[in-house]
Design an enzyme around this catalytic site. Sequence first.
Site, short mmCIF file in Angstrom:
data_model
loop_
_atom_site.label_atom_id
_atom_site.label_comp_id
_atom_site.label_asym_id
_atom_site.label_seq_id
_atom_site.Cartn_x
_atom_site.Cartn_y
_atom_site.Cartn_z
N THR A 1 34.91 32.20 36.16
CA THR A 1 35.21 30.85 35.67
C THR A 1 34.20 30.37 34.63
OG1 THR A 1 34.04 29.99 37.59
CG2 THR A 1 36.40 30.10 37.75
N THR A 2 32.92 30.61 34.90
CA THR A 2 31.91 30.15 33.95
C THR A 2 32.09 30.88 32.63
OG1 THR A 2 30.47 29.97 35.85
CG2 THR A 2 29.45 29.66 33.72
P1 ADP Z 1 31.37 33.62 36.41
O1 ADP Z 1 31.69 32.27 36.95
O2 ADP Z 1 31.83 33.76 34.99
O3 ADP Z 1 31.81 34.73 37.28
P2 ADP Z 1 28.68 34.32 37.20
O4 ADP Z 1 27.59 33.34 37.36
O5 ADP Z 1 29.28 34.93 38.41
O6 ADP Z 1 29.79 33.65 36.29
O7 ADP Z 1 28.10 35.46 36.26
C1 ADP Z 1 28.86 36.56 35.87
C2 ADP Z 1 28.14 37.32 34.79
O8 ADP Z 1 26.91 37.86 35.28
C3 ADP Z 1 28.96 38.48 34.29
O9 ADP Z 1 28.95 38.52 32.90
C4 ADP Z 1 28.23 39.68 34.87
O10 ADP Z 1 28.38 40.85 34.10
C5 ADP Z 1 26.82 39.22 34.87
N1 ADP Z 1 25.97 40.00 35.77
C6 ADP Z 1 26.10 40.20 37.08
N2 ADP Z 1 25.11 41.00 37.55
C7 ADP Z 1 24.33 41.32 36.50
C8 ADP Z 1 23.14 42.10 36.32
N3 ADP Z 1 22.57 42.72 37.33
N4 ADP Z 1 22.62 42.18 35.08
C9 ADP Z 1 23.19 41.53 34.05
N5 ADP Z 1 24.30 40.78 34.16
C10 ADP Z 1 24.87 40.67 35.35
#
Ligand code: ADP
Length: 545
Positions: A96-97
């Site tokens: 979502t973000t």
């Molecule tokens: P959303 O609401 O968009 O799901 P999140 O706060 O869950 O937002 O963040 C998702 C993002 O974080 C994605 O782009 C994902 O690839 C990134 N992400 C998750 N784990 C890692 C990591 N270990 N290193 C870098 N990016 C990460």
Amino acid sequence: MAEGLQPIFILPEGYSRTSGKDAQRNNIAAARAIASTVKSTLGPRGMDKMLVDNIGDITITNDGVTVLKNMEVENPAAKMIVEVAKTQEEEVGDGTTTAVIIVGELLKNAEALLDQGIHPTLIARGYRIATNKAEEILDKLKLNLDVASKEELSRIVKTATIGKSTGADAHIISLIVDAVQHVKSHSGKDERVDQEDIKVEKKIGGGLEDSRLVRGVIIDKEKVHPDMPDVIRDAKIALLNVALEIEKTNIDAQIRIEKPEQLEAFLNEEERMLKDMVTKIKNSGANVVIVQKGIDDSAQHFLAKSGILAFRRVSESDMKKIGKATGAKVASTLDELDGSALGAAGFVHVEKMAGETLAFIEECKNPKAVTILIRGGTEHVIDEVQRAIDDSIGDLKSVIEDNGAVVAGGGACEMEVAKQLRDFAKELEGREQLAVNSFSDALEVVPKTLAENAGMDPIDIVVELRAEHQKGSTWAGVNLLDVYKPKVSDMEKEGVIEPLRIKKQAIKSAGETAIMILRIDDIIAAGKSANQAQRPPMPGGPYGE
Ligand code: ADP
Ligand code: MG
């Protein structure tokens, strides 16, 4: 005679109208303001937000859609952005973000093009071309993981939960993967996951490590009478949405009681009716009764005497879940209740936990029903765990149903799509090319924001990532696995993967919303009705960022 000297009013009093450039600028500013409020929550190093509603209830969250749902947004364009987040949540359950910050950036870049005198419909057309092409590129980029492997599915959950306050707790990850693997079913040759099969029940107390997976349904209810059994094996379950009470008439009936025997007879009559009800239940063969409405004290007593375990005031949604799990049909009269309406479960029991009682219905007829019981120190902790679980279930469902289609995270996928889009744009006519390039740049907001939230310099990182992708490192992204050493790495090798479906949906709905907002050049708004109180302004002011 000169015409047009007199203004012509076409709208009723109280309406406001903004058109042309002003309308566009207002909409863009509002959309960007929304995007900037959730920006800082993105990714593993995203921060939490504390939301306080108008009665003082507090929510602490890192989840974009939760933030937006709790903000009372009034601006119509801003509301459209909130809708993007909600759609993303409903369609796929995560990302979502990402979707929201991409829309914000698409509009920011569109504004720069508007400043150069490019017509909004041309920008919209370029964005349309780019949205479609991005989907194509994503499909080609797709990686495949083995959906039967718990380890690989765990990686998906880790990527989804690493930024939540639960910090990708290994025990919780394992519970989520087990739950989803347990409920998945085959329809034809495709696998399906029905989110409805997984219930999440929260109970404050204990620690996260006390959370567990129950193969069955848990309801937050106590047995209605202390003499009832705590454990029933081979349960035959009756679900009733009729009260086990004597209905009180609405008409004021007067009963004249002249002699004490008459009162006794009257009370006996009531008792007899309740006893009859219990006898009907008993004759159906039920040994567990779950009632959506109330159970009269005497009925409780008779049920206990018959060795029947009963629960009352169970919510409709729990009734449905129990029905699905045990095969019980909800009866709305006691006469409907016969053996065929009863559900079956191997093991029903009540258990005390943190001073309260929970009822467990296990070894159900339909083995697909499971419940994740979350334990944790405070309400805020378990609420956030629940949101992390909801996101993860959406992610796992996407991956399993799409036969393991994933892409690498950390902004790697967005960088690669941006690069390929730019290559593709070279073939386009001048202005469209500009718009497609702006779209590509906008996708880079994801790695930029991940880097920025981790305290890295976003510009340096994007420059480095562009160079890597130019050299052919398809999955170069921002690696935030080690809190202290953020760096650029190959995210596929690092095992940071996300469902393809989530990314596709995020980019598509971001693109479509940006296009929709760009095409608006007239805002005609009805005045506020007098009883609508003025709400406080949005935090951060209307022009955040
Ligand atoms: P959303 O609401 O968009 O799901 P999140 O706060 O869950 O937002 O963040 C998702 C993002 O974080 C994605 O782009 C994902 O690839 C990134 N992400 C998750 N784990 C890692 C990591 N270990 N290193 C870098 N990016 C990460
Ligand atoms: Mg997420």
